[in-house]
Design an enzyme around this catalytic site. Structure first.
Site, short mmCIF file in Angstrom:
data_model
loop_
_atom_site.label_atom_id
_atom_site.label_comp_id
_atom_site.label_asym_id
_atom_site.label_seq_id
_atom_site.Cartn_x
_atom_site.Cartn_y
_atom_site.Cartn_z
N HIS A 11 0.87 -1.19 0.00
CA HIS A 11 0.00 0.00 0.00
C HIS A 11 0.90 1.23 0.00
O HIS A 11 1.33 1.70 1.05
CB HIS A 11 -0.92 -0.04 1.23
N HIS A 13 1.50 4.85 -2.40
CA HIS A 13 1.21 5.75 -3.52
C HIS A 13 2.52 6.41 -3.91
O HIS A 13 3.11 7.12 -3.09
CB HIS A 13 0.19 6.81 -3.10
N HIS A 191 -9.38 1.04 -1.78
CA HIS A 191 -9.39 1.64 -0.46
C HIS A 191 -10.83 1.54 0.05
O HIS A 191 -11.77 1.87 -0.69
CB HIS A 191 -9.03 3.13 -0.52
N GLU A 194 -11.42 3.40 5.45
CA GLU A 194 -10.41 4.30 6.02
C GLU A 194 -11.18 5.38 6.78
O GLU A 194 -11.16 5.42 8.00
CB GLU A 194 -9.54 4.90 4.90
N ASP A 272 1.70 3.84 2.83
CA ASP A 272 0.73 4.76 2.22
C ASP A 272 1.41 5.93 1.49
O ASP A 272 1.71 5.80 0.30
CB ASP A 272 -0.26 5.26 3.28
N ASP A 273 1.63 7.03 2.20
CA ASP A 273 2.27 8.22 1.61
C ASP A 273 3.40 8.64 2.54
O ASP A 273 3.28 9.61 3.29
CB ASP A 273 1.25 9.35 1.47
#
Ligand code: HPA
Ligand code: ZN
Length: 329
Positions: A11, A13, A191, A194, A272-273
């Site tokens: 996961h 990005h 997703h 969340e 994630d980020d």
């Protein structure tokens, strides 16, 4: 002892790996004006109240990405950092619509990222797969058009994902997109849960045929859903630092990831980020050791789940699992 366990990052990005230093360097290189004087000022903007406040900044900083080289530099920087974090395989999402909607050709994006992924195993010791994620707060017809263009161009994607602002944009909005992806032989991820309700998780499975759920933490509000996810061993890619940064969970000490593991859910943790949320995979695991007392058994379980939940071919998957078993003995 378990610090060098192989791990699959599932996961991630790629645009969320754009560190402030690279944002500033690309802004200079491309002559893009940003409302931040330096990296400190940009970093000070990283105080998020919710998912949307993050997304506003995330899409704004992407304006520095113009040329294939920019996408390549971003991707290479991520792989270098991920390799140091113990990542041996990465399934990397990118947001094509976030670039084509501001006039960057699809080929620029795909070619730039792929120029680095194509040799990631040789250059960084990390095998990679590319996933095109679609923005759920835009309409389905635009997503279908972009998917068709990716398919027509023979883009080297293994699957599709669904991201961006969740609440008010239920999975069912993208039923045709996921059906088209399925019929094209692509893997399907979404997703869900969340910020959105547990119903979105069930909908992603039932309506979209999602094989993996990104986040999914709000499943805990529905015992019947938890029972189903345990029975089906649906992979949930949980991102603790992201959840705290976006205030989906009040603090790391209160993060439910180990509760999820103990309940028999197929969870693994991811970043994630990472440029925006305070860290990469190694940072995440260290933070969980500190805040939740992650044990070495739990650490091994997360690594095994990550590899098992990947889209790797069986030989590479089994080889990584054997390495994990050997290292944790
Ligand atoms: N959630 C939804 N969309 C996103 C995220 C996220 O955490 N990161 C990048 N796009
Ligand atoms: Zn995400």
């Amino acid at each position: 002892m378990t610090a060098d366990l192989p791990y699959a990052e599932l996961h991630l990005h790629v645009e969320g790996t754009l560190e402030p230093e690279l944002v500033m360097a690309l802004a200079r290189r491309n002559g893009v004006a940003l409302p931040y004087r330096d990296t400190d000022e940009l970093r000070r903007a990283y105080a998020f109240g919710d998912l949307q406040s993050f997304l506003d900044l995330y899409y704004a900083t992407m304006s520095v990405l113009r040329e294939p080289q920019d996408f390549a530099d971003m991707t290479r920087a991520y792989l270098e950092r991920a390799a140091r974090a113990g990542v041996r395989h990465a399934e990397i999402m990118f947001d094509p619509q976030a670039h084509v909607s501001r006039g960057v050709p699809l080929e620029t994006v795909v070619d730039g990222i792929w120029s680095v992924l194509a040799t990631s195993e040789r250059d960084h010791g990390v095998t990679t797969l590319l996933v095109a994620a679609f923005l759920r707060d835009r309409d389905e017809d635009e997503a279908l058009d972009v998917l068709d263009r990716l398919l027509a161009a023979g883009a080297p994607i293994v699957g599709i994902g669904l991201d961006s602002a969740e609440v008010g944009h239920p999975p069912s909005k993208f039923a045709r997109l996921f059906e088209r992806a399925r019929s094209a032989g692509l893997r399907r991820i979404a997703h869900a849960g969340e910020e959105g309700p547990p119903e979105y998780v069930a909908e992603a499975l039932d309506v979209l045929g999602a094989e993996r759920i990104d986040h999914g933490i709000r499943c805990l509000e529905d015992d019947a859903l938890v029972a189903r996810l345990v029975a089906e061993q649906t992979p949930l890619t949980v991102c603790p630092l992201s959840n705290v940064a976006l205030r989906a969970v009040p603090s790391l000490e209160e993060h439910p990831v180990l509760v999820m593991l103990e309940r028999g859910l197929n969870v693994s943790v991811h970043s994630d980020d990472p440029a925006y949320f305070g860290g990469y995979l190694d940072d995440t695991l260290h933070a969980l050791e500190g805040a939740l007392g992650l044990t070495s058994e739990q650490r091994v379980a997360l690594a095994e789940n990550s590899v098992r939940s990947s889209f790797l071919p069986p030989e590479r998957r089994d080889a990584l699992l054997a390495e994990i078993r050997a290292a944790s003995r």
